[in-house]
Write a protein that holds these residues in place. Structure first.
Motif, PDB file in Angstrom:
ATOM      1  N   ASP A 124       6.741   5.125 -10.798  1.00  0.00           N
ATOM      2  CA  ASP A 124       6.524   4.030 -11.744  1.00  0.00           C
ATOM      3  C   ASP A 124       5.831   2.832 -11.105  1.00  0.00           C
ATOM      4  N   ALA A 125       5.430   2.935  -9.836  1.00  0.00           N
ATOM      5  CA  ALA A 125       4.790   1.808  -9.156  1.00  0.00           C
ATOM      6  C   ALA A 125       3.390   1.583  -9.723  1.00  0.00           C
ATOM      7  N   PRO A 126       3.115   0.379 -10.192  1.00  0.00           N
ATOM      8  CA  PRO A 126       1.789   0.115 -10.747  1.00  0.00           C
ATOM      9  C   PRO A 126       0.734   0.058  -9.647  1.00  0.00           C
ATOM     10  N   GLY A 127      -0.434   0.598  -9.915  1.00  0.00           N
ATOM     11  CA  GLY A 127      -1.552   0.521  -8.969  1.00  0.00           C
ATOM     12  C   GLY A 127      -1.394   1.391  -7.734  1.00  0.00           C
ATOM     13  N   CYS A 128      -0.515   2.363  -7.774  1.00  0.00           N
ATOM     14  CA  CYS A 128      -0.318   3.215  -6.601  1.00  0.00           C
ATOM     15  C   CYS A 128      -0.307   4.676  -7.015  1.00  0.00           C
ATOM     16  N   LYS A 129      -1.404   5.130  -7.596  1.00  0.00           N
ATOM     17  CA  LYS A 129      -1.488   6.510  -8.071  1.00  0.00           C
ATOM     18  C   LYS A 129      -1.687   7.491  -6.932  1.00  0.00           C
ATOM     19  N   GLN A 130      -2.188   7.029  -5.800  1.00  0.00           N
ATOM     20  CA  GLN A 130      -2.463   7.916  -4.661  1.00  0.00           C
ATOM     21  C   GLN A 130      -1.438   7.732  -3.538  1.00  0.00           C
ATOM     22  N   CYS A 131      -0.237   7.257  -3.881  1.00  0.00           N
ATOM     23  CA  CYS A 131       0.797   7.063  -2.866  1.00  0.00           C
ATOM     24  C   CYS A 131       1.627   8.329  -2.702  1.00  0.00           C
ATOM     25  N   GLY A 132       2.155   8.519  -1.510  1.00  0.00           N
ATOM     26  CA  GLY A 132       3.010   9.655  -1.220  1.00  0.00           C
ATOM     27  C   GLY A 132       3.891   9.364  -0.022  1.00  0.00           C
ATOM     28  N   THR A 133       4.692  10.337   0.355  1.00  0.00           N
ATOM     29  CA  THR A 133       5.628  10.192   1.453  1.00  0.00           C
ATOM     30  C   THR A 133       5.224  11.115   2.595  1.00  0.00           C
ATOM     31  N   VAL A 134       5.222  10.587   3.814  1.00  0.00           N
ATOM     32  CA  VAL A 134       4.887  11.382   4.995  1.00  0.00           C
ATOM     33  C   VAL A 134       6.021  12.364   5.247  1.00  0.00           C
ATOM     34  N   VAL A 135       5.680  13.668   5.287  1.00  0.00           N
ATOM     35  CA  VAL A 135       6.695  14.699   5.529  1.00  0.00           C
ATOM     36  C   VAL A 135       6.537  15.353   6.896  1.00  0.00           C
ATOM     37  N   ALA A 136       5.371  15.179   7.556  1.00  0.00           N
ATOM     38  CA  ALA A 136       5.178  15.758   8.885  1.00  0.00           C
ATOM     39  C   ALA A 136       4.066  15.006   9.605  1.00  0.00           C
ATOM     40  N   VAL A 137       4.255  14.835  10.909  1.00  0.00           N
ATOM     41  CA  VAL A 137       3.234  14.230  11.771  1.00  0.00           C
ATOM     42  C   VAL A 137       3.092  15.144  12.986  1.00  0.00           C
ATOM     43  N   ARG A 138       1.878  15.680  13.179  1.00  0.00           N
ATOM     44  CA  ARG A 138       1.627  16.563  14.320  1.00  0.00           C
ATOM     45  C   ARG A 138       0.473  16.035  15.139  1.00  0.00           C
ATOM     46  N   ARG A 139       0.604  16.106  16.443  1.00  0.00           N
ATOM     47  CA  ARG A 139      -0.463  15.671  17.343  1.00  0.00           C
ATOM     48  C   ARG A 139      -1.076  16.889  18.012  1.00  0.00           C
ATOM     49  N   SER A 140      -2.391  16.877  18.152  1.00  0.00           N
ATOM     50  CA  SER A 140      -3.076  18.018  18.761  1.00  0.00           C
ATOM     51  C   SER A 140      -2.854  18.016  20.270  1.00  0.00           C
TER      52      SER A 140
END
Length: 113
Positions: A50-66
């Motif tokens: 329901d956040a206005p102006g944040c249609k492309q927001c999401g939650t980080v579920v994984a962070v991987r480093r090469s």
């Protein structure tokens, strides 16, 4: 006459392989159930619906480093619609659970109210 052409032997082969096939199917079912239950539940993502102006927001579920000589970070973001996006970038400092806005190949940290 060979044993492979014997009708009695073919029936015995099927009877011997049936328990193995059943165990394999059971194992696949258990793996699917575990993966289904292990999906991250994103309370931050539900607040963003329901956040206005944040249609492309999401939650980080994984962070991987090469492991290459040039450090590259792969950040997986789960969007409110359930899709998963992977963004590649130079060593950014994002953590699992961060709420971010996806803008092409860039991520912006967002505050959750």
């Amino acid at each position: 006459m060979t044993t492979a052409s014997s009708p009695d032997r073919r029936g015995a082969d099927v009877a011997e392989q049936a328990p193995i096939a059943l165990i394999g199917l059971l194992a696949i079912g258990v793996i699917v159930a575990i993966n289904f239950l292990a999906r991250p539940d994103s309370p931050a993502g539900t607040r963003l619906l329901d956040a206005p102006g944040c249609k492309q927001c999401g939650t980080v579920v994984a962070v991987r480093r090469s492991a290459h000589s040039v450090p590259v970070t792969f950040v997986e973001v789960q969007m409110p619609d359930g899709s998963l996006r992977t963004v590649r970038g130079p060593g950014q400092a994002f953590s699992v659970g961060d709420v971010v806005e996806v803008r092409g190949d860039a991520l912006t940290l967002r505050d959750v109210f």
